[in-house]
Design an enzyme around this catalytic site. Structure first.
Site, PDB file in Angstrom:
ATOM      1  N   GLU A  94       4.341   7.828   7.985  1.00  0.00           N
ATOM      2  CA  GLU A  94       4.801   8.855   8.918  1.00  0.00           C
ATOM      3  C   GLU A  94       5.090   8.327  10.323  1.00  0.00           C
ATOM      4  O   GLU A  94       4.680   8.941  11.305  1.00  0.00           O
ATOM      5  CB  GLU A  94       3.753   9.965   8.964  1.00  0.00           C
ATOM      6  CG  GLU A  94       2.365   9.562   9.538  1.00  0.00           C
ATOM      7  CD  GLU A  94       1.382   9.045   8.495  1.00  0.00           C
ATOM      8  OE1 GLU A  94       1.819   8.527   7.456  1.00  0.00           O
ATOM      9  OE2 GLU A  94       0.168   9.161   8.742  1.00  0.00           O
ATOM     10  N   HIS A  97       5.861  15.475   2.833  1.00  0.00           N
ATOM     11  CA  HIS A  97       4.532  14.995   3.214  1.00  0.00           C
ATOM     12  C   HIS A  97       4.599  14.252   4.556  1.00  0.00           C
ATOM     13  O   HIS A  97       3.850  14.558   5.484  1.00  0.00           O
ATOM     14  CB  HIS A  97       3.983  14.090   2.107  1.00  0.00           C
ATOM     15  CG  HIS A  97       2.659  13.484   2.411  1.00  0.00           C
ATOM     16  ND1 HIS A  97       1.466  14.016   1.957  1.00  0.00           N
ATOM     17  CD2 HIS A  97       2.320  12.390   3.133  1.00  0.00           C
ATOM     18  CE1 HIS A  97       0.461  13.274   2.383  1.00  0.00           C
ATOM     19  NE2 HIS A  97       0.949  12.278   3.101  1.00  0.00           N
ATOM     20  N   GLU A  98       5.511  13.303   4.651  1.00  0.00           N
ATOM     21  CA  GLU A  98       5.585  12.517   5.891  1.00  0.00           C
ATOM     22  C   GLU A  98       5.999  13.397   7.074  1.00  0.00           C
ATOM     23  O   GLU A  98       5.522  13.224   8.195  1.00  0.00           O
ATOM     24  CB  GLU A  98       6.531  11.322   5.732  1.00  0.00           C
ATOM     25  CG  GLU A  98       6.207  10.388   4.562  1.00  0.00           C
ATOM     26  CD  GLU A  98       4.746   9.997   4.430  1.00  0.00           C
ATOM     27  OE1 GLU A  98       4.022   9.978   5.436  1.00  0.00           O
ATOM     28  OE2 GLU A  98       4.310   9.725   3.283  1.00  0.00           O
ATOM     29  N   HIS A 100       3.145  15.262   8.521  1.00  0.00           N
ATOM     30  CA  HIS A 100       2.335  14.431   9.423  1.00  0.00           C
ATOM     31  C   HIS A 100       2.792  14.545  10.883  1.00  0.00           C
ATOM     32  O   HIS A 100       2.040  14.173  11.789  1.00  0.00           O
ATOM     33  CB  HIS A 100       2.411  12.960   9.012  1.00  0.00           C
ATOM     34  CG  HIS A 100       1.418  12.545   7.971  1.00  0.00           C
ATOM     35  ND1 HIS A 100       0.058  12.730   8.116  1.00  0.00           N
ATOM     36  CD2 HIS A 100       1.577  11.918   6.773  1.00  0.00           C
ATOM     37  CE1 HIS A 100      -0.568  12.232   7.044  1.00  0.00           C
ATOM     38  NE2 HIS A 100       0.335  11.740   6.213  1.00  0.00           N
ATOM     39  N   GLU A 130      -4.787  13.386   6.168  1.00  0.00           N
ATOM     40  CA  GLU A 130      -4.163  13.483   4.844  1.00  0.00           C
ATOM     41  C   GLU A 130      -4.424  14.805   4.118  1.00  0.00           C
ATOM     42  O   GLU A 130      -3.561  15.280   3.387  1.00  0.00           O
ATOM     43  CB  GLU A 130      -4.586  12.301   3.969  1.00  0.00           C
ATOM     44  CG  GLU A 130      -4.154  10.930   4.521  1.00  0.00           C
ATOM     45  CD  GLU A 130      -2.643  10.767   4.703  1.00  0.00           C
ATOM     46  OE1 GLU A 130      -1.882  11.561   4.115  1.00  0.00           O
ATOM     47  OE2 GLU A 130      -2.238   9.850   5.448  1.00  0.00           O
ATOM     48  N   ASP A 156      -9.078   0.809   4.569  1.00  0.00           N
ATOM     49  CA  ASP A 156      -8.181   0.883   3.421  1.00  0.00           C
ATOM     50  C   ASP A 156      -8.950   1.037   2.100  1.00  0.00           C
ATOM     51  O   ASP A 156      -8.457   1.642   1.163  1.00  0.00           O
ATOM     52  CB  ASP A 156      -7.342  -0.404   3.378  1.00  0.00           C
ATOM     53  CG  ASP A 156      -5.917  -0.113   2.943  1.00  0.00           C
ATOM     54  OD1 ASP A 156      -5.468   1.020   3.168  1.00  0.00           O
ATOM     55  OD2 ASP A 156      -5.279  -1.018   2.389  1.00  0.00           O
ATOM     56  N   TYR A 201      -6.917  13.357   0.391  1.00  0.00           N
ATOM     57  CA  TYR A 201      -5.709  14.142   0.165  1.00  0.00           C
ATOM     58  C   TYR A 201      -6.006  15.445  -0.579  1.00  0.00           C
ATOM     59  O   TYR A 201      -5.735  16.539  -0.084  1.00  0.00           O
ATOM     60  CB  TYR A 201      -4.711  13.330  -0.680  1.00  0.00           C
ATOM     61  CG  TYR A 201      -4.127  12.121   0.007  1.00  0.00           C
ATOM     62  CD1 TYR A 201      -4.879  10.960   0.155  1.00  0.00           C
ATOM     63  CD2 TYR A 201      -2.827  12.124   0.484  1.00  0.00           C
ATOM     64  CE1 TYR A 201      -4.343   9.841   0.761  1.00  0.00           C
ATOM     65  CE2 TYR A 201      -2.279  10.995   1.096  1.00  0.00           C
ATOM     66  CZ  TYR A 201      -3.046   9.863   1.231  1.00  0.00           C
ATOM     67  OH  TYR A 201      -2.523   8.751   1.836  1.00  0.00           O
TER      68      TYR A 201
HETATM   69  N1  BES Z   1      -0.279   7.788   5.940  1.00  0.00           N
HETATM   70  C1  BES Z   1      -0.092   7.589   4.561  1.00  0.00           C
HETATM   71  C2  BES Z   1       0.025   6.150   4.167  1.00  0.00           C
HETATM   72  C3  BES Z   1      -1.228   5.332   4.390  1.00  0.00           C
HETATM   73  C4  BES Z   1      -2.437   5.794   3.988  1.00  0.00           C
HETATM   74  C5  BES Z   1      -1.143   4.086   4.971  1.00  0.00           C
HETATM   75  C6  BES Z   1      -3.569   5.031   4.204  1.00  0.00           C
HETATM   76  C7  BES Z   1      -2.267   3.333   5.174  1.00  0.00           C
HETATM   77  C8  BES Z   1      -3.494   3.799   4.804  1.00  0.00           C
HETATM   78  C9  BES Z   1       1.151   8.324   4.039  1.00  0.00           C
HETATM   79  O1  BES Z   1       1.416   9.512   4.689  1.00  0.00           O
HETATM   80  C10 BES Z   1       0.920   8.679   2.603  1.00  0.00           C
HETATM   81  O2  BES Z   1       0.002   9.401   2.338  1.00  0.00           O
HETATM   82  N2  BES Z   1       1.746   8.177   1.705  1.00  0.00           N
HETATM   83  C11 BES Z   1       1.656   8.449   0.290  1.00  0.00           C
HETATM   84  C12 BES Z   1       2.708   9.413  -0.147  1.00  0.00           C
HETATM   85  C13 BES Z   1       2.305  10.831  -0.186  1.00  0.00           C
HETATM   86  C14 BES Z   1       3.412  11.685  -0.784  1.00  0.00           C
HETATM   87  C15 BES Z   1       1.001  11.108  -0.858  1.00  0.00           C
HETATM   88  C16 BES Z   1       1.902   7.166  -0.455  1.00  0.00           C
HETATM   89  O3  BES Z   1       2.216   6.171   0.162  1.00  0.00           O
HETATM   90  O4  BES Z   1       1.787   7.168  -1.684  1.00  0.00           O
HETATM   91 ZN    ZN Z   2      -0.030  10.962   4.258  1.00  0.00          ZN
END
Ligand code: BES
Ligand code: ZN
Length: 645
Positions: free
Chosen positions: A311, A335-336, A339, A358, A415, A423
């Site tokens: 995002e 989703h993004e 954010h 999330e 991470d 989520y």
């Molecule tokens: N902000 C996250 C990506 C992220 C999470 C980066 C944790 C680093 C650490 C992003 O918004 C996200 O959740 N992306 C998901 C897609 C979403 C539709 C669930 C992904 O990358 O799968």
């Molecule tokens: Zn996200």
């Protein structure tokens, strides 16, 4: 340096010493005999009395970075960004040094007030990197750091031309979340310290730079040795949202404030997939209030991008695997976009509060899908989400601490704590509250929440304070009935969780039952018209074991191994692996070597490693594919593929 030495670091001890048990109980709600967060929530949202971010060396209470001005040059031969970062500082009282985060940077010189400043680097921690402490003479409120990034900076992926769609020019992109920004910018890398930024980026003449900021020079400015692009973001953001992309990029406008950047070879397909971009922003505004970031553009990245989406403000980064040809995966963009409120406007103050980013976003994403594509699709998505939540809780175990919304990440890379819980449990919590108080009341609360905390970083305890004040209005019985404390600070899924229902998927359940009972694939007459979500549900709920004849029947009738839709193919490949269905193996290898999205890679490699025959396959394919993957993916996959014998 391992986790143990991190726990013994002075920063951590200082925290324990200064705040003692109360803060630990507040942060973890275990230990010291407490099981609840304290009712007291008089912490002001000033950013000064927040729980300390254990993933940063910064001491923002003493000196805080308010603005970062970058002047960097991209060297595609050396895989290095080099130049300067000028930090504006706000000093509290008589502080005489500022502490920054650094991981692997080559710090050459630091100046301020016209002279060289003394600086020191702390011990290198495997997860956190090093502290960079700079001595500040009185009256100096701006320092300039001359530095170079390391060729293996975790935030930066440098791609060879062969790893791009066009195949002719190199590419660079960054990924800051959670704690990678310190590998390319020396600043206070904590989501609790919001910073504005500006940048001058010099790149080879035939490339273009984009950032998560306003473009001041859309076509760049010719310089003797390349092309310079300038950017500015006047909204204060957490540093994980500072992002850059450099490549052979084309742009196409989709609506008045929306558009797409990608390589020319991908532009038509990407623009066709994302025609609804402008509508999405408008729908989000009707739910959440004004979109405050000006533009909402999307950068569609090369296949190695390890995430579905990121995002980055004004410029969401997205995987090319969303281009399914049928617009069925645009929920990821919703989703993004969500954010832009939950995450970018109101940010988790520490990574333990990640669910505030999330969980809220997953909730809002689904509301947007409902507005844009109707209640049936939204409900299907909820059912799919709920199934992944149940799977995750049973995988971890219902008493595992990583199933709490407020996470305990002591000694861990943030991470590692990232899983479906933030989520899906987060979104389910908000849906449960919505169901109890009614949509109208909840929507008013949600809008108010974003307004009250706009451009602030808040903790779970602060969220709880806000909920009590503005939604529960001190009604302790309602709070008990909602099991708020249990949702936030206990593992597993509370008994009052709403159960999503989807009539459409009930029909699919019947088809699963019939097929499992011996009916042929051709008898599933509705399947040719199924949406991606129906396919995901069908494939995701098939019995563990299928006969070779059943697998062949499914594959031949529906051509599943040839699917281009990444979600459907992924769901099918999982079925194929656990039943050792050989004819799908070329498709599996193609999928694993043609995209690097961790969400797809991890389960597939894990599934392979669970079988005798698959271990060798996994290792063989991984050896081929690994150089294509981003370090975020290889960090996750290395232990999986190297484990077992
Ligand atoms: N902000 C996250 C990506 C992220 C999470 C980066 C944790 C680093 C650490 C992003 O918004 C996200 O959740 N992306 C998901 C897609 C979403 C539709 C669930 C992904 O990358 O799968
Ligand atoms: Zn996200």
């Amino acid at each position: 340096m391992g986790v143990g030495s991190f726990l013994n670091r002075s920063g951590y001890n200082r925290f324990m010493f200064r705040y003692g048990c109360a803060a630990v109980a507040l942060a973890l709600t275990i230990g010291c005999g407490k099981t609840e967060a304290p009712a007291e929530t008089d912490r002001r949202v000033t950013g000064t009395s927040q729980e300390r971010d254990i993933h940063s060396y910064a001491r923002p209470d003493e000196v805080r970075v308010t603005h970062v001005a970058l002047d960097l040059r991209a060297d595609f031969d050396a895989h290095v960004l080099s130049g300067t970062a000028t930090l504006s500082l706000q000093r509290n009282g008589s502080a005489s040094e500022v502490v920054l985060d650094d991981k692997g940077l080559d710090i050459q010189r630091i100046t301020g007030g016209g002279s060289d400043l003394k600086f020191a680097l702390g011990n290198d921690d495997r997860i956190l990197g090093r502290s960079l402490t700079v001595q500040l003479p009185p009256n100096v409120s701006e320092i300039t750091i001359a530095y170079r990034t390391s060729p293996d900076a975790g935030a930066l992926q440098w791609l060879q031309p062969s790893q791009t769609a066009g195949g002719k020019r190199p590419y660079l992109y960054s990924q800051g979340e959670a704690i990678f920004t310190r590998t390319w910018i020396p600043t206070q890398d904590t989501p609790g310290v919001r910073q504005t930024y500006s940048a001058r980026i010099t790149v080879p003449r035939d490339l273009r730079a984009v950032m998560s900021a306003e473009q001041l020079t859309p076509d760049g400015v010719e310089t003797p040795d390349g092309r310079r692009f300038e950017f500015r973001l006047t909204h204060p953001v957490p540093p994980y949202l500072i992002a850059i992309g450099i490549g052979n990029l084309a742009y196409r406008q989709v609506g008045p404030r929306t558009g797409i950047y990608t390589e020319p070879a991908m532009l038509d397909a990407a623009a066709n997939e994302l025609v609804d971009l402008e509508k999405m922003v408008t729908a989000a505004e009707s739910l959440l209030g004004p979109y405050r970031w000006g533009r909402f553009d999307v950068l569609v990245l090369p296949p190695s991008f390890p995430l579905g989406g990121m995002e980055n403000p004004r410029l969401t980064f997205a995987t090319p695997t969303i281009i399914a040809g049928d617009r069925s995966l645009v929920g990821l963009i919703a989703h993004e976009l969500a954010h832009s409120w939950s995450g970018n406007l109101v940010t988790n103050a520490t990574w333990s509060d990640f669910w505030l980013n999330e969980g809220f976003t997953t909730y809002v994403e689904n509301r947007l899908m409902e507005v844009l594509y109707g209640v049936d699709r939204a409900r299907m998505l909820q059912v799919l989400d709920r199934r992944s939540l149940d799977t995750e809780i049973s995988r971890l175990g219902p008493t595992h601490k990583d199933t709490m919304l407020h996470l305990d990440l002591k000694g861990r890379d943030p991470d590692d704590g990232v899983n479906d819980i933030a989520y899906e449990k987060g979104a389910t919590f908000l849906r449960t509250i919505e169901a109890a108080v009614g949509r109208e009341t909840f929507d008013a609360f949600l809008r108010g929440y974003f307004d009250r905390h706009a451009f602030q970083s808040i903790t779970t305890a602060q969220f709880l304070g806000d909920l009590r004040e503005h939604l529960l209005h001190g009604d302790r019985q309602l709070e008990e009935r909602l099991k708020v404390q249990e949702w936030l600070y206990q593992p597993g899924l509370p008994g009052n969780a709403v159960v999503p229902q989807s009539d459409v998927l009930v029909h699919v359940d019947e088809d699963v039952k019939a097929f499992a009972g011996g009916a042929g694939a051709a008898s599933i007459t509705s399947a040719p018209k199924w949406s991606t979500q129906e396919w995901q549900h069908f494939l995701g709920t098939l019995p563990e074991k299928l006969t070779p004849a059943q697998l062949t029947d499914l594959d031949r009738t529906f051509r599943l191994s040839n699917r281009l839709n990444a979600e459907v193919l992924f769901a099918w490949l999982r079925v194929a692996i656990r039943n050792h269905y050989e004819p799908a193996m070329p498709a599996l290898e193609r999928f694993l070597t043609s995209q690097g999205r961790r969400k797809f890679l991890k389960p597939l490699y894990e599934d392979l490693m669970k079988t005798d025959w698959g271990k060798e396959e996994a290792r063989r394919i991984y050896a081929r594919a690994r150089p294509l993957y981003h370090s975020m993916s290889t960090t996750t996959l290395d232990p999986i593929v190297k484990s077992g014998s």
